[in-house]
Write an enzyme that holds these catalytic residues in place. Structure first.
Site, PDB file in Angstrom:
ATOM      1  N   ASP A 136     -26.456 -29.073  30.849  1.00 19.59           N
ATOM      2  CA  ASP A 136     -25.132 -29.113  31.558  1.00 19.59           C
ATOM      3  C   ASP A 136     -25.255 -28.179  32.674  1.00 19.59           C
ATOM      4  O   ASP A 136     -24.246 -27.492  32.897  1.00 19.59           O
ATOM      5  CB  ASP A 136     -24.052 -28.640  30.518  1.00 19.59           C
ATOM      6  CG  ASP A 136     -22.662 -29.004  31.027  1.00 19.59           C
ATOM      7  OD1 ASP A 136     -22.563 -29.786  32.092  1.00 19.59           O
ATOM      8  OD2 ASP A 136     -21.664 -28.404  30.736  1.00 19.59           O
TER       9      ASP A 136
ATOM     10  N   HIS B  11     -18.637 -21.008  25.000  1.00 18.50           N
ATOM     11  CA  HIS B  11     -19.457 -21.614  23.957  1.00 18.50           C
ATOM     12  C   HIS B  11     -21.003 -20.934  24.421  1.00 18.50           C
ATOM     13  O   HIS B  11     -21.197 -20.627  25.357  1.00 18.50           O
ATOM     14  CB  HIS B  11     -19.825 -23.253  24.149  1.00 18.50           C
ATOM     15  CG  HIS B  11     -19.540 -23.593  25.490  1.00 18.50           C
ATOM     16  ND1 HIS B  11     -18.289 -23.838  26.223  1.00 18.50           N
ATOM     17  CD2 HIS B  11     -20.459 -23.855  26.454  1.00 18.50           C
ATOM     18  CE1 HIS B  11     -18.611 -24.438  27.347  1.00 18.50           C
ATOM     19  NE2 HIS B  11     -19.876 -24.228  27.755  1.00 18.50           N
TER      20      HIS B  11
ATOM     21  N   GLN C  58     -23.553 -27.577  23.059  1.00 17.77           N
ATOM     22  CA  GLN C  58     -22.655 -26.401  23.276  1.00 17.77           C
ATOM     23  C   GLN C  58     -21.784 -26.298  22.367  1.00 17.77           C
ATOM     24  O   GLN C  58     -20.829 -26.855  22.094  1.00 17.77           O
ATOM     25  CB  GLN C  58     -21.786 -26.859  24.781  1.00 17.77           C
ATOM     26  CG  GLN C  58     -22.741 -26.748  26.059  1.00 17.77           C
ATOM     27  CD  GLN C  58     -22.329 -27.590  27.241  1.00 17.77           C
ATOM     28  OE1 GLN C  58     -21.884 -28.721  26.999  1.00 17.77           O
ATOM     29  NE2 GLN C  58     -22.217 -26.784  28.449  1.00 17.77           N
TER      30      GLN C  58
ATOM     31  N   ARG D 268     -17.105 -15.511  36.954  1.00 14.26           N
ATOM     32  CA  ARG D 268     -16.365 -16.851  36.895  1.00 14.26           C
ATOM     33  C   ARG D 268     -16.381 -17.038  35.250  1.00 14.26           C
ATOM     34  O   ARG D 268     -17.616 -17.310  35.009  1.00 14.26           O
ATOM     35  CB  ARG D 268     -17.026 -17.924  37.751  1.00 14.26           C
ATOM     36  CG  ARG D 268     -16.774 -19.302  37.473  1.00 14.26           C
ATOM     37  CD  ARG D 268     -17.306 -20.332  37.887  1.00 14.26           C
ATOM     38  NE  ARG D 268     -16.847 -21.800  37.966  1.00 14.26           N
ATOM     39  CZ  ARG D 268     -17.115 -22.514  36.764  1.00 14.26           C
ATOM     40  NH1 ARG D 268     -17.768 -22.163  35.735  1.00 14.26           N
ATOM     41  NH2 ARG D 268     -16.714 -23.622  36.653  1.00 14.26           N
TER      42      ARG D 268
ATOM     43  N   ASP E  96     -15.922 -19.073  32.704  1.00 17.27           N
ATOM     44  CA  ASP E  96     -16.046 -20.541  32.481  1.00 17.27           C
ATOM     45  C   ASP E  96     -15.073 -21.121  31.271  1.00 17.27           C
ATOM     46  O   ASP E  96     -15.161 -20.691  30.196  1.00 17.27           O
ATOM     47  CB  ASP E  96     -17.508 -21.242  32.099  1.00 17.27           C
ATOM     48  CG  ASP E  96     -17.543 -22.666  32.070  1.00 17.27           C
ATOM     49  OD1 ASP E  96     -17.140 -23.180  33.133  1.00 17.27           O
ATOM     50  OD2 ASP E  96     -18.126 -23.025  30.958  1.00 17.27           O
TER      51      ASP E  96
ATOM     52  N   GLU F  40     -11.853 -20.212  35.470  1.00 16.69           N
ATOM     53  CA  GLU F  40     -12.053 -21.580  35.699  1.00 16.69           C
ATOM     54  C   GLU F  40     -11.103 -22.289  34.697  1.00 16.69           C
ATOM     55  O   GLU F  40     -11.561 -22.301  33.549  1.00 16.69           O
ATOM     56  CB  GLU F  40     -13.490 -21.917  35.404  1.00 16.69           C
ATOM     57  CG  GLU F  40     -13.617 -23.506  35.982  1.00 16.69           C
ATOM     58  CD  GLU F  40     -14.125 -24.594  34.838  1.00 16.69           C
ATOM     59  OE1 GLU F  40     -14.067 -25.502  35.186  1.00 16.69           O
ATOM     60  OE2 GLU F  40     -14.318 -23.990  33.753  1.00 16.69           O
TER      61      GLU F  40
ATOM     62  N   ASP G 168     -18.399 -29.992  40.082  1.00 15.38           N
ATOM     63  CA  ASP G 168     -17.604 -30.887  38.964  1.00 15.38           C
ATOM     64  C   ASP G 168     -17.324 -32.219  39.715  1.00 15.38           C
ATOM     65  O   ASP G 168     -17.087 -32.339  40.800  1.00 15.38           O
ATOM     66  CB  ASP G 168     -16.653 -30.143  38.174  1.00 15.38           C
ATOM     67  CG  ASP G 168     -17.242 -29.538  37.018  1.00 15.38           C
ATOM     68  OD1 ASP G 168     -18.527 -29.831  36.673  1.00 15.38           O
ATOM     69  OD2 ASP G 168     -16.650 -28.297  36.655  1.00 15.38           O
TER      70      ASP G 168
ATOM     71  N   ARG H 144     -22.827 -36.246  38.126  1.00 15.62           N
ATOM     72  CA  ARG H 144     -22.313 -35.056  38.973  1.00 15.62           C
ATOM     73  C   ARG H 144     -23.633 -34.469  39.746  1.00 15.62           C
ATOM     74  O   ARG H 144     -23.341 -33.964  40.710  1.00 15.62           O
ATOM     75  CB  ARG H 144     -21.881 -33.977  37.978  1.00 15.62           C
ATOM     76  CG  ARG H 144     -20.345 -34.354  37.385  1.00 15.62           C
ATOM     77  CD  ARG H 144     -19.812 -33.323  36.599  1.00 15.62           C
ATOM     78  NE  ARG H 144     -20.779 -33.260  35.272  1.00 15.62           N
ATOM     79  CZ  ARG H 144     -20.680 -32.170  34.462  1.00 15.62           C
ATOM     80  NH1 ARG H 144     -19.630 -31.158  34.587  1.00 15.62           N
ATOM     81  NH2 ARG H 144     -21.516 -32.193  33.396  1.00 15.62           N
TER      82      ARG H 144
END
Ligand code: GLC
Length: 653
Positions: free
Chosen positions: A146, A189, A257, A287, A289, A331, A401, A525
Site C-alpha cells: 500500500d 495499523h 494491514q 503525518r 496516517d 490525515e 491518493d 493510484r
C-alpha cells in the site's frame, strides 16, 4: 506506584522518580526545563488519559510508563534538536508563516534513495520549498505494501532507501538549508509481518491484545453492519480470516494491514516511543496516517470517535515534554465538521494536531473547474466552521491518493444541485466520460452500494494537458496550463501550508508503467505517483517549453507568497460572492493586511463589477501581487480565461 491517585504530591513523587531515573545524568538546567514542561503539559495528558484508561486498576503504572518514555526521549535528544525546540518556543508560528512551502514525494521515485534526495536539495531550493514531506519510508512488508503504509519495522528505514543514519543526515542537511522534514507515521495499523503481529499469531496473549482479534464472526458481523469499506474493489470488508491461528483480525484497509488496539495502553506507549524516536532523528512534522480510524465503537462507522482525539491529545502533551519542536499533521479525510476537532477545539484548543489536510477545499477546486462555476465552492466554504488560529491547513490540489467527491448533499442542495448527481457528474467528467471534457483520469474503487466512483490521475492529466498535447492542440494546451496555474495559485492563497505534489510543478502526465508491476497493477493510484522525469526537469529553463511555463510560473508564485504577510496562516479566510458565478473570490484578513484572491474558473474572459470590489473594501489603487502589476478599481475588473489575481490595496481611501 499503583496507589497513585490524582493528587499533587503523587505527581511530585513521579517527577522525582524521572529526575533520579532517565534524567539523572542531565545538567541542572536541562532537568529544570523538563520539570517546567512536566508542570505545563501533564494536565493536558491526564485529562485524555483518564478518559481512556482511568477505570483501570493499573492506571498509575500506565501513566508512569508513558512519562518514563517521554523522559528517556528527552534525555536522548541531541543538543542541536534541543536548540531547535527552544527556537520553536520563541517562534511558535514557525509553521504558519507564508514562507512555508511544501513539496511531497516518494524518495525512490524522486531521487532513488535518501542520499539521492539530499543531492536534490538545490532543486527544491530553486523552487522555493521549505517543507519536504517524504512519503512512507520506514521498513514496509515485502511485496504489496500500500505504498509503504504497511510497516513491519518502525525503527528501520526501508533498506532500499538507506539506513536510519541516512535519515538523520538528510534531516540535518535539510534543516541547515531551511527545509523542515515531514515523515509518515502509520499509527492506525501495522503490517501483518510486524513483530507484534507475528507474536500474536504465534499465540502470545500480550501481543494478541495489540490487535482486534476475534474467535469467530459474531462481533465482526455486528461491527460490519455500520462500517463503510475503504477499498471495496480489492479489499472488501473490514475483517480478515487468519488461517494460521483460526481468528478474524480487524483490517480496515488491505488484508495485510492490521488495525492496532488502542484500548490497550501498551499500544499507546509503544507508539509514543516510536513518535519520539522519530523526533530524535530530526523529523519536524509527523503525518499521522488514518487517525480517524484509531478507535472502534459498535454501531458506529468507527471513525472520529472522541477516544481517537484523546489518543492524539496524549501524544501531543507527552511530545511537548520531550521534543516540543515536533508537530503533528492529521490525515483525516472526513467532512469539515468532523475535521475541525483534529485541530483541537474546546478544552483541547491548541492541544491536538497543528496541521490537517483540507480535503474539502481540494475537492471544491476540481468541482469548480469541471463546472466552470464557483457557486458551490463559495457556498460550501462560507458554511465551514472557522479555523482555529494556531493551526494551519495543509492545502493541496493533488496527493498520492485518489480524489473522492466529498461534496455534501446539503451544500449541493443549497445551490440547486443534487449531491448524488453532481458527484456522478464529477466522476464522469474526470474519468473522461463526459463529452467535451478535458480530463484524463480513471475510476478508482467503484462502490455499487453507494454509487461512489473516486478518481485517479495526475494534476496535469486531470487539468487537460494530456489530451491537449496528444491532439497537438495549442489552444487547449494553453488552457490546460492556465488551469494548472490557477489551481496552484488558489492552493497558495488559502490559509495554511501549500503542498506541491512531486511532478506537478513540471506538468507530469499519468504514468501507466505501474501496470507492469504485479504488486502495483491492481491499484491505479500508482498512475499519479510517477517517477521524476529529470530530463523533463531540465526543460524548466527553456522558455519555449510547456514545462518551463509551468515551473517558472509556480516558482514566481511561491516567491510572491513568501513576501506577503497577509497570507500568514493566522489570517482568516472568507469566501466571498463576486457577482459573477464564474469567478471565485476569497479574502484573507488579519492585522497583517487584507488580500482578495480572485479566480476565473472559465475559459472565457470575465468581469467583476467595480462596485463589488468597493463593497469588499478594495478601492482606489490596487496591486496584483501575483503579477506585480497595479490595478485600478475605478472600472470593472476584467479577467482573462482562468486568470487569478491576488489584490491588495495600495493606499487606503
Ligand atoms: C491513508 C493513506 C493511503 C493509505 C491509507 C492506509 O489514507 O493516504 O494512501 O492507503 O492511509 O494506510
Amino acid at each position: 506506584m499503583s496507589e497513585l491517585t490524582v493528587g499533587e504530591t503523587d505527581f511530585r513523587t513521579l517527577l522525582d522518580g524521572l529526575l533520579d531515573g532517565p534524567l539523572r545524568s542531565m545538567s541542572a538546567l536541562e532537568r529544570d526545563i523538563f520539570r517546567m514542561r512536566f508542570d505545563v503539559h501533564l494536565p493536558d495528558a491526564l485529562r485524555p488519559l483518564t478518559a481512556l484508561y482511568g477505570g483501570r486498576a493499573d492506571f498509575a503504572d500506565q501513566l508512569s510508563r508513558l512519562l518514563a518514555v517521554a523522559a528517556s526521549a528527552y534525555a536522548a535528544r541531541s543538543p542541536e534538536l534541543r536548540l531547535l525546540d527552544l527556537r520553536r518556543a520563541c517562534e511558535p508560528d514557525w509553521f504558519q508563516q507564508p514562507t512555508m512551502i511544501g513539496y511531497v514525494c516518494y524518495a525512490d521515485r524522486f531521487a532513488g534513495d535518501l542520499a539521492g534526495v539530499r543531492a536534490k536539495i538545490p532543486y527544491l531550493k530553486e523552487l522555493g520549498v521549505t517543507y519536504l514531506h517524504l512519503m512512507p519510508l520506514l521498513e514496509p512488508r515485502p511485496g504489496a505494501n500500500d505504498g509503504g503504509y504497511a510497516v513491519m519495522n518502525y525503527r528501520r528505514v526501508n533498506p532500499a532507501l538507506g539506513a536510519m543514519e541516512d535519515l538523520r543526515e538528510l534531516a540535518t542537511a535539510l534543516r541547515r538549508e531551511g527545509i523542515s522534514l515531514c515523515v509518515d507515521l502509520v499509527c492506525n495499523h501495522t503490517a501483518e509481518e510486524h513483530e507484534w503481529a507475528r507474536r500474536a499469531v504465534a499465540g502470545d496473549p500480550v501481543y494478541q491484545d495489540y490487535y482486534y482479534l476475534f474467535p469467530d464472526r459474531i462481533m465482526p458481523d455486528q461491527y460490519e453492519m455500520a462500517l463503510p469499506e475503504v477499498f471495496p474493489d480489492f479489499a472488501p470488508g473490514n475483517f480478515t480470516y487468519l488461517d494460521s491461528c483460526d481468528k478474524w483480525v480487524w483490517t480496515t484497509f488491505n488484508d495485510y494491514q492490521w488495525d492496532l488496539n488502542y484500548r490497550n495502553p501498551a499500544v499507546l506507549a509503544e507508539m509514543l516511543d516510536i513518535i519520539l524516536f522519530l523526533a530524535n532523528q530530526g523529523v519536524d512534522i509527523l503525518r499521522l496516517d488514518a487517525v480517524a480510524f484509531m478507535w472502534k465503537r459498535l454501531k458506529t462507522d468507527c471513525q472520529n470517535q472522541p477516544e481517537a482525539h484523546a489518543i492524539l491529545q496524549i501524544f501531543r502533551a507527552l511530545t511537548r515534554m520531550a521534543a516540543p519542536g515536533l508537530i503533528f499533521k492529521a490525515e483525516a479525510i472526513v467532512s469539515p465538521d468532523k475535521l475541525l476537532p483534529y485541530l483541537g477545539l474546546g478544552a483541547a484548543t491548541h492541544k491536538e494536531c497543528e496541521i490537517a489536510y483540507h480535503n474539502a477545499f481540494m475537492v471544491l477546486l476540481w468541482s469548480s473547474l469541471a463546472e466552470r462555476r464557483a457557486v458551490l465552492m463559495t457556498h460550501a466554504l462560507q458554511n465551514m466552521p472557522e479555523t482555529p488560529v494556531n493551526c494551519a491547513w495543509l492545502t493541496y490540489v493533488r496527493c498520492h491518493d485518489d480524489i473522492g467527491w466529498a461534496v455534501r448533499d446539503e451544500d449541493a442542495a443549497a445551490v440547486g444541485l443534487s449531491g448524488f448527481l453532481h458527484r456522478a457528474f464529477l466522476s464522469d467528467f474526470y474519468s473522461g466520460r463526459f463529452a467535451g471534457g478535458f480530463a484524463r483520469g480513471v475510476t478508482f474503487q467503484h462502490n455499487p452500494k453507494t454509487g461512489d466512483r473516486r478518481i485517479s490521475g495526475t494534476l496535469a492529466s486531470l487539468a487537460g494537458l494530456e489530451a491537449a498535447v496528444e491532439r497537438r492542440d495549442w489552444r487547449e494546451t494553453d488552457l490546460a496550463v492556465r488551469r494548472i496555474l490557477l489551481l496552484h495559485a488558489m492552493m497558495l492563497a488559502f490559509n495554511g501550508i501549500p503542498a506541491i505534489y512531486m511532478g506537478d510543478e513540471l506538468g507530469l502526465l499519468n504514468d501507466r508503467r505501474y501496470l507492469d508491476d504485479p504488486d502495483l497493477a491492481d491499484d491505479n493510484r500508482w498512475m499519479h505517483r510517477p517517477f521524476m522525469d529529470w530530463n523533463k526537469a531540465e526543460q524548466r529553463h527553456d522558455w519555449q517549453t510547456v514545462t518551463a511555463r509551468i515551473f517558472q510560473a509556480v516558482r514566481a508564485m511561491i516567491g510572491a507568497v513568501k513576501g506577503l504577510p497577509s497570507l500568514h496562516a493566522q489570517a482568516r479566510c472568507h469566501a466571498v460572492w463576486t457577482h459573477n458565478e464564474q469567478v471565485f473570490g476569497m479574502i484573507r484578513a488579519s492585522a497583517r493586511g487584507r488580500l482578495l484572491a480572485l479566480a476565473n474558473f472559465s475559459e472565457a474572459p470575465q468581469a467583476v463589477p467595480r462596485h463589488r470590489l468597493h463593497d469588499m473594501g478594495f478601492t482606489g489603487e490596487l496591486a496584483d501581487r501575483l503579477e506585480g502589476r497595479p490595478v485600478d478599481s475605478w472600472s470593472d475588473l476584467r479577467m482573462e480565461p482562468y486568470q487569478v489575481l491576488w489584490l491588495e490595496q495600495l493606499v487606503s481611501q
